[in-house]
Design a protein around this motif. Structure first.
Motif, mmCIF file in Angstrom:
data_model
loop_
_atom_site.group_PDB
_atom_site.id
_atom_site.type_symbol
_atom_site.label_atom_id
_atom_site.label_comp_id
_atom_site.label_asym_id
_atom_site.label_seq_id
_atom_site.Cartn_x
_atom_site.Cartn_y
_atom_site.Cartn_z
ATOM 1 N N GLN A 1 0.815 -1.201 0.000
ATOM 2 C CA GLN A 1 0.000 0.000 0.000
ATOM 3 C C GLN A 1 0.853 1.257 0.000
ATOM 4 N N GLU A 2 2.080 1.157 0.512
ATOM 5 C CA GLU A 2 2.970 2.315 0.600
ATOM 6 C C GLU A 2 3.570 2.711 -0.745
ATOM 7 N N ARG A 3 3.358 1.898 -1.780
ATOM 8 C CA ARG A 3 3.857 2.233 -3.113
ATOM 9 C C ARG A 3 2.693 2.272 -4.115
ATOM 10 N N PRO A 4 1.841 3.299 -4.013
ATOM 11 C CA PRO A 4 0.702 3.387 -4.933
ATOM 12 C C PRO A 4 1.110 3.548 -6.382
ATOM 13 N N ASP A 5 2.318 4.072 -6.640
ATOM 14 C CA ASP A 5 2.769 4.229 -8.020
ATOM 15 C C ASP A 5 2.940 2.876 -8.701
ATOM 16 N N ILE A 6 3.479 1.892 -7.956
ATOM 17 C CA ILE A 6 3.648 0.560 -8.528
ATOM 18 C C ILE A 6 2.287 -0.100 -8.729
ATOM 19 N N THR A 7 1.407 0.081 -7.768
ATOM 20 C CA THR A 7 0.067 -0.506 -7.888
ATOM 21 C C THR A 7 -0.662 0.047 -9.103
ATOM 22 N N ARG A 8 -0.631 1.358 -9.276
ATOM 23 C CA ARG A 8 -1.295 1.974 -10.433
ATOM 24 C C ARG A 8 -0.701 1.452 -11.734
ATOM 25 N N ALA A 9 0.623 1.345 -11.778
ATOM 26 C CA ALA A 9 1.286 0.862 -12.995
ATOM 27 C C ALA A 9 0.897 -0.585 -13.282
ATOM 28 N N PHE A 10 0.787 -1.395 -12.236
ATOM 29 C CA PHE A 10 0.419 -2.793 -12.433
ATOM 30 C C PHE A 10 -1.017 -2.922 -12.938
ATOM 31 N N LEU A 11 -1.934 -2.182 -12.356
ATOM 32 C CA LEU A 11 -3.325 -2.241 -12.809
ATOM 33 C C LEU A 11 -3.437 -1.772 -14.256
ATOM 34 N N HIS A 12 -2.657 -0.759 -14.592
ATOM 35 C CA HIS A 12 -2.638 -0.281 -15.983
ATOM 36 C C HIS A 12 -2.057 -1.352 -16.905
ATOM 37 N N PHE A 13 -1.018 -2.014 -16.451
ATOM 38 C CA PHE A 13 -0.387 -3.094 -17.210
ATOM 39 C C PHE A 13 -1.391 -4.214 -17.497
ATOM 40 N N LEU A 14 -2.184 -4.567 -16.517
ATOM 41 C CA LEU A 14 -3.191 -5.609 -16.707
ATOM 42 C C LEU A 14 -4.202 -5.212 -17.778
ATOM 43 N N GLN A 15 -4.621 -3.956 -17.733
ATOM 44 C CA GLN A 15 -5.695 -3.488 -18.609
ATOM 45 C C GLN A 15 -5.228 -3.222 -20.041
ATOM 46 N N THR A 16 -3.934 -2.936 -20.210
ATOM 47 C CA THR A 16 -3.459 -2.531 -21.534
ATOM 48 C C THR A 16 -2.579 -3.569 -22.223
ATOM 49 N N ARG A 17 -1.828 -4.379 -21.482
ATOM 50 C CA ARG A 17 -0.940 -5.368 -22.096
ATOM 51 C C ARG A 17 -1.354 -6.801 -21.789
ATOM 52 N N ALA A 18 -1.563 -7.089 -20.511
ATOM 53 C CA ALA A 18 -1.855 -8.465 -20.132
ATOM 54 C C ALA A 18 -3.181 -8.953 -20.702
ATOM 55 N N VAL A 19 -4.101 -8.026 -20.926
ATOM 56 C CA VAL A 19 -5.411 -8.410 -21.450
ATOM 57 C C VAL A 19 -5.300 -8.996 -22.860
ATOM 58 N N HIS A 20 -4.211 -8.717 -23.546
ATOM 59 C CA HIS A 20 -4.000 -9.238 -24.896
ATOM 60 C C HIS A 20 -3.137 -10.502 -24.912
ATOM 61 N N ALA A 21 -2.700 -10.948 -23.729
ATOM 62 C CA ALA A 21 -1.790 -12.093 -23.648
ATOM 63 C C ALA A 21 -2.551 -13.394 -23.441
ATOM 64 N N GLU A 22 -1.978 -14.462 -23.945
ATOM 65 C CA GLU A 22 -2.536 -15.784 -23.674
ATOM 66 C C GLU A 22 -2.325 -16.148 -22.211
ATOM 67 N N ALA A 23 -1.167 -15.740 -21.671
ATOM 68 C CA ALA A 23 -0.852 -16.092 -20.287
ATOM 69 C C ALA A 23 0.054 -15.036 -19.671
ATOM 70 N N LEU A 24 -0.115 -14.855 -18.369
ATOM 71 C CA LEU A 24 0.734 -13.972 -17.577
ATOM 72 C C LEU A 24 1.370 -14.814 -16.479
ATOM 73 N N TYR A 25 2.700 -14.784 -16.426
ATOM 74 C CA TYR A 25 3.449 -15.506 -15.399
ATOM 75 C C TYR A 25 4.065 -14.498 -14.436
ATOM 76 N N ILE A 26 3.802 -14.667 -13.148
ATOM 77 C CA ILE A 26 4.351 -13.800 -12.110
ATOM 78 C C ILE A 26 5.302 -14.658 -11.284
ATOM 79 N N LEU A 27 6.610 -14.398 -11.406
ATOM 80 C CA LEU A 27 7.617 -15.302 -10.844
ATOM 81 C C LEU A 27 8.122 -14.869 -9.475
ATOM 82 N N GLY A 28 7.195 -14.644 -8.564
ATOM 83 C CA GLY A 28 7.578 -14.446 -7.172
ATOM 84 C C GLY A 28 7.744 -13.013 -6.732
ATOM 85 N N ASP A 29 7.674 -12.846 -5.403
ATOM 86 C CA ASP A 29 7.717 -11.528 -4.762
ATOM 87 C C ASP A 29 6.722 -10.571 -5.408
#
Length: 241
Positions: free
Chosen positions: A12-40
């Motif tokens: 919660q202390e890094r809202p900039d990363i959270t906003r960027a991640f949500l944007h990433f999901l909506q603009t790039r990941a939504v077009h992917a067959e799969a998203l792999y998140i490799l830890g942390d």
């Protein structure tokens, strides 16, 4: 197209990363067959029963992505190894073993978080063996929430202070361990995170060229590795885009 990311350390202390991640999901990941998140993926995770409103926002976003057809795979890191099946059900993702073989048309690729490759950090490896022991995991999950919060803060502070004190080569992967692991799994490509040192390394295993790709962490910028018909390409992007 497949996307791979790691080491977002969402909190919660890094809202900039959270906003960027949500944007990433909506603009790039939504077009992917799969998203792999490799830890942390999260900076800290003390149990599925302790999910916070902030963390539920993330699980909801993942669920929405999965409902569009993108498969989501999540691997434990050293910060969030207590993520369990309950969170994955809620988030619409699948837990991956570490390591995991990803079968691609070009050949198998080994996916790892990467901390198990840092064998020169003997103190960390001892702690890792203790914390990942099934009995320890059971005990941790059944401790009172207040105790888990205190323990997480303690481990987090100790990790930060010890990492600053250790030599750079100690907290990086051990070359011989990389070769041994890739040889054991019969692969010529390894993708991992953990070290926060994004790069593509060429090496030789049994007379053949091999590749180790290190995923970048999300701090000053975001990183994603894209695999498609054109090959593998990792690129950075601004968190404020």
């Amino acid at each position: 197209m497949i996307l791979l990311i790691s080491d977002l350390h969402l909190e919660q202390e890094r809202p900039d990363i959270t906003r960027a991640f949500l944007h990433f999901l909506q603009t790039r990941a939504v077009h992917a067959e799969a998203l792999y998140i490799l830890g942390d993926f999260f900076e800290v995770w003390i149990g599925d029963d302790a999910i916070s409103p902030f963390q539920r926002t993330i699980s909801t976003a993942l669920r929405e992505l999965s409902e569009t057809g993108t498969q989501i795979f999540l691997m434990h890191g050293n910060r969030d190894f207590l993520i369990g099946k309950a969170f994955c059900r809620e988030a619409g993702c699948s837990l991956l073993n570490d390591p995991t073989l990803l079968e691609l048309p070009s050949g198998p690729v080994l996916l790892m978080h990467g901390d198990s490759l840092c064998t020169r950090d003997e103190a960390y490896m001892r702690m890792r063996r203790i914390l990942r022991n099934p009995l320890t995991l059971w005990v941790l999950r059944h401790l009172p929430l207040s105790t888990r919060h205190k323990l997480a803060r303690k481990l987090r502070n100790e990790s930060r202070s010890q990492t600053r004190m250790k030599a750079a080569d100690i907290v990086d992967v051990t070359p011989d361990e990389v070769v041994s692991t890739m040889r054991q799994h019969g692969v010529r490509t390894l993708i991992h995170g953990h070290t926060h040192r994004p790069a593509t390394h060429k090496l030789e295993i049994d007379g053949q060229t091999a590749t180790r790709i290190v995923l970048g962490d999300w701090d000053r910028q975001g990183w994603a590795l894209q695999i498609d018909d054109q090959g593998m390409r990792q690129s950075a992007f601004s968190l404020s885009d």
